[in-house]
Design a protein around this motif. Structure first.
Motif, PDB file in Angstrom:
ATOM      1  N   PRO A   1      -0.098 -24.633  13.348  1.00 23.52           N
ATOM      2  CA  PRO A   1      -0.886 -25.329  12.325  1.00 23.52           C
ATOM      3  C   PRO A   1      -1.145 -24.452  11.092  1.00 23.52           C
ATOM      4  O   PRO A   1      -1.287 -24.946   9.985  1.00 23.52           O
ATOM      5  N   ALA A   2      -1.197 -23.144  11.287  1.00 24.83           N
ATOM      6  CA  ALA A   2      -1.398 -22.200  10.181  1.00 24.83           C
ATOM      7  C   ALA A   2      -0.674 -20.912  10.532  1.00 24.83           C
ATOM      8  O   ALA A   2      -0.506 -20.584  11.707  1.00 24.83           O
ATOM      9  N   LEU A   3      -0.245 -20.202   9.511  1.00 24.64           N
ATOM     10  CA  LEU A   3       0.479 -18.954   9.745  1.00 24.64           C
ATOM     11  C   LEU A   3       0.028 -17.924   8.721  1.00 24.64           C
ATOM     12  O   LEU A   3       0.141 -18.147   7.507  1.00 24.64           O
ATOM     13  N   ASP A   4      -0.521 -16.824   9.196  1.00 26.24           N
ATOM     14  CA  ASP A   4      -0.891 -15.718   8.317  1.00 26.24           C
ATOM     15  C   ASP A   4       0.285 -14.754   8.260  1.00 26.24           C
ATOM     16  O   ASP A   4       0.755 -14.275   9.295  1.00 26.24           O
ATOM     17  N   VAL A   5       0.753 -14.470   7.065  1.00 23.89           N
ATOM     18  CA  VAL A   5       1.854 -13.532   6.882  1.00 23.89           C
ATOM     19  C   VAL A   5       1.252 -12.180   6.534  1.00 23.89           C
ATOM     20  O   VAL A   5       0.496 -12.047   5.568  1.00 23.89           O
ATOM     21  N   GLU A   6       1.582 -11.197   7.336  1.00 27.12           N
ATOM     22  CA  GLU A   6       1.042  -9.859   7.149  1.00 27.12           C
ATOM     23  C   GLU A   6       1.601  -9.226   5.872  1.00 27.12           C
ATOM     24  O   GLU A   6       2.769  -9.387   5.546  1.00 27.12           O
ATOM     25  N   ALA A   7       0.752  -8.499   5.175  1.00 26.78           N
ATOM     26  CA  ALA A   7       1.181  -7.786   3.973  1.00 26.78           C
ATOM     27  C   ALA A   7       2.163  -6.684   4.347  1.00 26.78           C
ATOM     28  O   ALA A   7       2.236  -6.250   5.497  1.00 26.78           O
ATOM     29  N   ASP A   8       2.921  -6.225   3.372  1.00 27.07           N
ATOM     30  CA  ASP A   8       3.920  -5.182   3.589  1.00 27.07           C
ATOM     31  C   ASP A   8       3.247  -3.809   3.612  1.00 27.07           C
ATOM     32  O   ASP A   8       2.757  -3.333   2.579  1.00 27.07           O
ATOM     33  N   ALA A   9       3.230  -3.181   4.771  1.00 27.34           N
ATOM     34  CA  ALA A   9       2.560  -1.887   4.927  1.00 27.34           C
ATOM     35  C   ALA A   9       3.254  -0.793   4.118  1.00 27.34           C
ATOM     36  O   ALA A   9       2.589   0.117   3.613  1.00 27.34           O
ATOM     37  N   SER A  10       4.566  -0.865   3.972  1.00 27.15           N
ATOM     38  CA  SER A  10       5.275   0.149   3.183  1.00 27.15           C
ATOM     39  C   SER A  10       4.801   0.128   1.736  1.00 27.15           C
ATOM     40  O   SER A  10       4.597   1.177   1.122  1.00 27.15           O
ATOM     41  N   SER A  11       4.620  -1.058   1.184  1.00 25.34           N
ATOM     42  CA  SER A  11       4.130  -1.169  -0.193  1.00 25.34           C
ATOM     43  C   SER A  11       2.705  -0.666  -0.326  1.00 25.34           C
ATOM     44  O   SER A  11       2.307  -0.167  -1.379  1.00 25.34           O
ATOM     45  N   ALA A  12       1.921  -0.786   0.731  1.00 24.42           N
ATOM     46  CA  ALA A  12       0.530  -0.334   0.691  1.00 24.42           C
ATOM     47  C   ALA A  12       0.424   1.189   0.652  1.00 24.42           C
ATOM     48  O   ALA A  12      -0.611   1.723   0.238  1.00 24.42           O
ATOM     49  N   THR A  13       1.466   1.895   1.046  1.00 26.39           N
ATOM     50  CA  THR A  13       1.392   3.366   1.038  1.00 26.39           C
ATOM     51  C   THR A  13       1.268   3.921  -0.375  1.00 26.39           C
ATOM     52  O   THR A  13       0.680   4.987  -0.560  1.00 26.39           O
ATOM     53  N   TYR A  14       1.798   3.229  -1.377  1.00 29.18           N
ATOM     54  CA  TYR A  14       1.758   3.748  -2.749  1.00 29.18           C
ATOM     55  C   TYR A  14       0.342   3.881  -3.291  1.00 29.18           C
ATOM     56  O   TYR A  14      -0.050   4.964  -3.746  1.00 29.18           O
ATOM     57  N   PRO A  15      -0.469   2.816  -3.269  1.00 23.90           N
ATOM     58  CA  PRO A  15      -1.845   3.008  -3.770  1.00 23.90           C
ATOM     59  C   PRO A  15      -2.656   3.962  -2.895  1.00 23.90           C
ATOM     60  O   PRO A  15      -3.514   4.689  -3.407  1.00 23.90           O
ATOM     61  N   LEU A  16      -2.388   3.994  -1.598  1.00 25.67           N
ATOM     62  CA  LEU A  16      -3.101   4.941  -0.737  1.00 25.67           C
ATOM     63  C   LEU A  16      -2.740   6.376  -1.114  1.00 25.67           C
ATOM     64  O   LEU A  16      -3.604   7.260  -1.165  1.00 25.67           O
ATOM     65  N   ALA A  17      -1.470   6.625  -1.404  1.00 26.31           N
ATOM     66  CA  ALA A  17      -1.027   7.960  -1.822  1.00 26.31           C
ATOM     67  C   ALA A  17      -1.627   8.333  -3.171  1.00 26.31           C
ATOM     68  O   ALA A  17      -1.991   9.495  -3.401  1.00 26.31           O
ATOM     69  N   ILE A  18      -1.742   7.365  -4.074  1.00 29.41           N
ATOM     70  CA  ILE A  18      -2.347   7.642  -5.379  1.00 29.41           C
ATOM     71  C   ILE A  18      -3.796   8.084  -5.203  1.00 29.41           C
ATOM     72  O   ILE A  18      -4.255   9.018  -5.867  1.00 29.41           O
ATOM     73  N   ALA A  19      -4.520   7.440  -4.288  1.00 24.49           N
ATOM     74  CA  ALA A  19      -5.898   7.862  -4.004  1.00 24.49           C
ATOM     75  C   ALA A  19      -5.910   9.295  -3.506  1.00 24.49           C
ATOM     76  O   ALA A  19      -6.752  10.101  -3.930  1.00 24.49           O
ATOM     77  N   ALA A  20      -4.992   9.634  -2.633  1.00 22.67           N
ATOM     78  CA  ALA A  20      -4.934  10.989  -2.092  1.00 22.67           C
ATOM     79  C   ALA A  20      -4.652  12.011  -3.185  1.00 22.67           C
ATOM     80  O   ALA A  20      -5.304  13.059  -3.258  1.00 22.67           O
ATOM     81  N   ILE A  21      -3.726  11.711  -4.061  1.00 19.26           N
ATOM     82  CA  ILE A  21      -3.303  12.654  -5.105  1.00 19.26           C
ATOM     83  C   ILE A  21      -4.365  12.813  -6.190  1.00 19.26           C
ATOM     84  O   ILE A  21      -4.584  13.914  -6.699  1.00 19.26           O
TER      85      ILE A  21
END
Length: 111
Positions: free
Chosen positions: A39-59
């Protein structure tokens, strides 16, 4: 990363009512039949793409929260926060989100 992709595919197939049988370590049996649309389907976000903003926070010493990628993810890159933590970031992860805070100004990342 191949195993994570297979697990993600098997999980999605199960959502459509297809129960795949593991025959061995590299062999699967997919039954014939009719797929059932959920009846409904949640599509998970792309974890590889999420690494970029996380890395920017780290840097930069910033603070980034990526929603829809958390510990419930079956994607390998959802564990990227552990690398950030190893180099000196403050991290947290819930079932549905990941947060990385880089080190304070003047403090370097650990090698």
């Amino acid at each position: 990363q191949g195993d994570a992709a297979i697990e993600m595919t098997l999980k999605l197939m199960s959502t459509f009512g297809v129960q795949v049988e593991r025959v061995g370590t590299t062999e699967y049996r997919v039954p014939r039949g009719v797929y059932t649309n959920p009846p409904a389907l949640d599509v998970e976000a792309d974890a590889s793409s999420a690494t970029y903003p996380l890395a920017i926070a780290a840097i930069t010493g910033g603070d980034v929260t990526c929603e829809a990628i958390g510990s419930d993810s079956c994607q390998g890159d959802a564990a990227f926060h552990t690398l950030c933590e190893a180099v000196g970031c403050t991290v947290s992860q819930s079932a549905g989100e990941t947060r990385v805070r880089g080190p304070p100004a003047g403090q370097r990342l650990r090698p």
